[in-house]
Scaffold this motif. Structure first.
Motif, PDB file in Angstrom:
ATOM      1  N   CYS A   1      -3.124   0.622  -3.974  1.00 19.66           N
ATOM      2  CA  CYS A   1      -3.259  -0.550  -3.111  1.00 19.66           C
ATOM      3  C   CYS A   1      -3.147  -1.813  -3.959  1.00 19.66           C
TER       4      CYS A   1
ATOM      5  N   LEU B   1      -3.386  -5.357  -3.570  1.00 18.18           N
ATOM      6  CA  LEU B   1      -3.846  -6.360  -2.603  1.00 18.18           C
ATOM      7  C   LEU B   1      -4.600  -7.464  -3.330  1.00 18.18           C
TER       8      LEU B   1
ATOM      9  N   VAL C   1      -9.636  -1.770   3.321  1.00 23.17           N
ATOM     10  CA  VAL C   1      -8.515  -1.013   3.853  1.00 23.17           C
ATOM     11  C   VAL C   1      -9.066   0.191   4.612  1.00 23.17           C
TER      12      VAL C   1
ATOM     13  N   VAL D   1      -5.363  -3.215   7.026  1.00 24.83           N
ATOM     14  CA  VAL D   1      -5.614  -3.944   5.786  1.00 24.83           C
ATOM     15  C   VAL D   1      -6.243  -5.286   6.130  1.00 24.83           C
TER      16      VAL D   1
ATOM     17  N   VAL E   1       0.862  -1.178   0.000  1.00 21.91           N
ATOM     18  CA  VAL E   1       0.000   0.000   0.000  1.00 21.91           C
ATOM     19  C   VAL E   1       0.901   1.232   0.000  1.00 21.91           C
TER      20      VAL E   1
END
Length: 504
Positions: A241, A243, A250, A453, A209
């Motif tokens: 981000c 992810l 988040v 997160v 992030v």
């Protein structure tokens, strides 16, 4: 939702034609669909050469493009988005999504599945949002982890194969091109989890992030007792981000020091799922508003794949970072100039760069300059009628610097000299630029330990802060004040500082 064509253009000022197409991809099957959907309003995508010239003209990136163009510069054509209409012969190619970032122009032409006359509302064209996502994906791919131009050129050479996988037949499947590069045997995109319609793909790789806070200042200094000086900070928080998962959650928190200036007029990205009402009610419009909220400012969100602006905000800091004074006196073919600048003691005295540009319009070339400067050095660009005061990376201990001198001009030649409709006679301005790393005027920061997160894997979290300044110190004559204010505010960069000190 599809794209008719995509371009990657290197902006190269000082060359002809000020740009080079690094990559382009056309989708003939989508073009045939456009011809059917658009009917009589269909305009074909031109060849790369005419398209490049039209786009650079519309973006005002041509070196010799200084004149007013009614079709582009009139008040009825004010652009509020990065969507343009390009002249193609007697017709117009619309919509064209384009923006300039890091010296590279990203552009595409989305498919519009209806007639183009009259122009349908942008919100009804699904291909525009997909076009933005594709271009942001290209930007992230080219500049994530790149160290030099060789790295960028290598990634550009990989685009034809990557787009075959991530954007086949002009339809975006995955905006994260790194996924396609990492998956050599990639054949199709599967989504085992339920995925929102606005998210074209999923990230695969190391979770991380990145949060960046950038602040700029707007200021008006009138030097009049009956008019109060005004100034305001404009900030933007940009996030990326990376992810895994279709819907990672988040929470990003922004904080202020004890003496920090509260954030106001906060506008958030649509991916933010909820907000404390105190964040939204703090406004700078009402001077009697006492609802200032000093944080922490928490933003729960479900991030998109590309980089995005988490929020914008304003803030009223106690003082502007630099106080400026600029005076011009005309004596025949000479101008006597005086400039005083003072850095406020609360501002971090460490710049990546700091310089002042002093242009002179509607005159001949500079033939002679005599000056006295207390700090820094002066560069003279005679043909451009421009002085550049390079202040450097620090102000002196006194925090005050000055410049005075006399500039002599030659006769106007038939060649193009800098021209401006407003800067006539003693009306002039000074343009000041600086950049400060790891600093914000409000003190706003993102604590990486407060970032939450909710996704698989422990992400790497990085935060950055940046303060930039693009300021103008106009020196207008009395008859030009109101008109000059209107022009400077409309033509200045978003978030620029405008220092105004009228000298009679």
């Amino acid at each position: 939702m599809a794209q008719r064509a995509v371009w990657l253009i290197s902006h190269e000022p000082g060359t002809s034609p000020c740009g080079t197409i690094k990559f382009s991809r056309r989708y003939p099957t989508v073009e045939k669909r456009a011809k059917v959907f658009n009917g009589a309003s269909y305009v074909p995508v031109p060849e790369d050469g005419p398209f490049l010239k039209a786009l650079l003209f519309e973006l005002r990136l041509l070196d010799d493009d200084k004149d007013f163009a009614e079709s582009r510069d009139s008040c009825s054509h004010i652009r509020k988005t990065s969507i343009y209409g390009l002249p193609v012969g007697s017709e117009e190619l619309w919509p064209v999504v384009a923006f300039l970032k890091n010296g590279m122009i990203y552009a595409c032409v989305p498919l519009v599945e209806q007639t183009l006359s009259p122009h349908p509302p942008l919100i009804s064209i699904c291909g525009i949002s997909q076009g933005f996502e594709l271009l942001f994906g290209l930007q992230d791919f080219l500049y994530s982890g790149q160290k030099n131009d060789t790295d960028v050129n290598t990634k550009v050479s990989q685009l034809p194969d990557l787009l075959l996988q991530s954007c086949p037949f002009g339809t975006l499947l995955d905006a994260n091109l790194q996924n396609s590069l990492d998956s050599i045997n990639f054949t199709s995109v599967t989504h085992p989890q339920k995925q929102p319609a606005w998210k074209a793909g999923m990230y695969k790789g190391k979770p991380q992030v990145s949060i960046s806070i950038t602040e700029k200042v707007k200021s008006m200094q009138y030097d009049k007792q009956d008019i109060a000086d005004t100034w305001q900070v404009v900030g933007a928080v940009t996030c990326k981000c990376d992810l895994e998962g279709s819907m990672p959650n988040v929470t990003i928190s922004l904080s202020l020091p004890t003496n920090g200036s509260p954030l106001q007029d906060i506008l958030v990205h649509p991916c933010v799922t909820s907000l404390d009402s105190a964040i939204l009610t703090s406004s700078s419009i009402d001077p009697m508003d006492d609802s200032a909220f000093s944080g922490p400012y928490k933003f729960p969100l479900t991030p998109p794949l590309e980089s995005f602006n988490l929020c914008y905000y304003t803030s009223q800091v106690p003082v502007p970072p630099i106080l400026g004074f600029y005076q011009v006196k005309e004596e025949g073919v000479q101008l006597k100039i005086t400039v005083n600048l003072k850095l406020h003691e609360s501002v971090k005295n460490s710049f990546e760069f700091c310089e002042a540009h002093i242009p002179f319009y509607n005159r001949g070339p500079i033939t002679h300059v005599e000056y006295k400067v207390s700090f820094g050095q002066i560069e003279v660009f005679r043909e451009k009628s421009l002085l550049v005061w390079i202040i450097g990376q620090k102000f002196p201990k006194s925090m005050e610097i000055s410049l005075s001198g006399t500039v002599t001009f030659g006769a106007k030649s038939h060649e193009k000299q800098p021209f401006d409709h407003i800067c006539i006679g003693g009306t002039a301005y000074l343009k000041l630029h600086f950049r400060i790393l790891d600093y914000t005027l409000t003190g706003c920061y993102a604590d990486q330990h407060s970032v939450q997160v909710f996704a698989s894997g422990k992400p790497k979290i990085s935060t950055h802060r940046l303060c930039t300044l693009h300021s103008l110190l106009p020196c207008p004559t009395l008859g030009q004040v109101s008109k000059l204010l209107e022009v400077l505010v409309s033509s200045s960069l978003k978030g620029s500082i405008i220092y105004l000190r009228v000298v009679m």
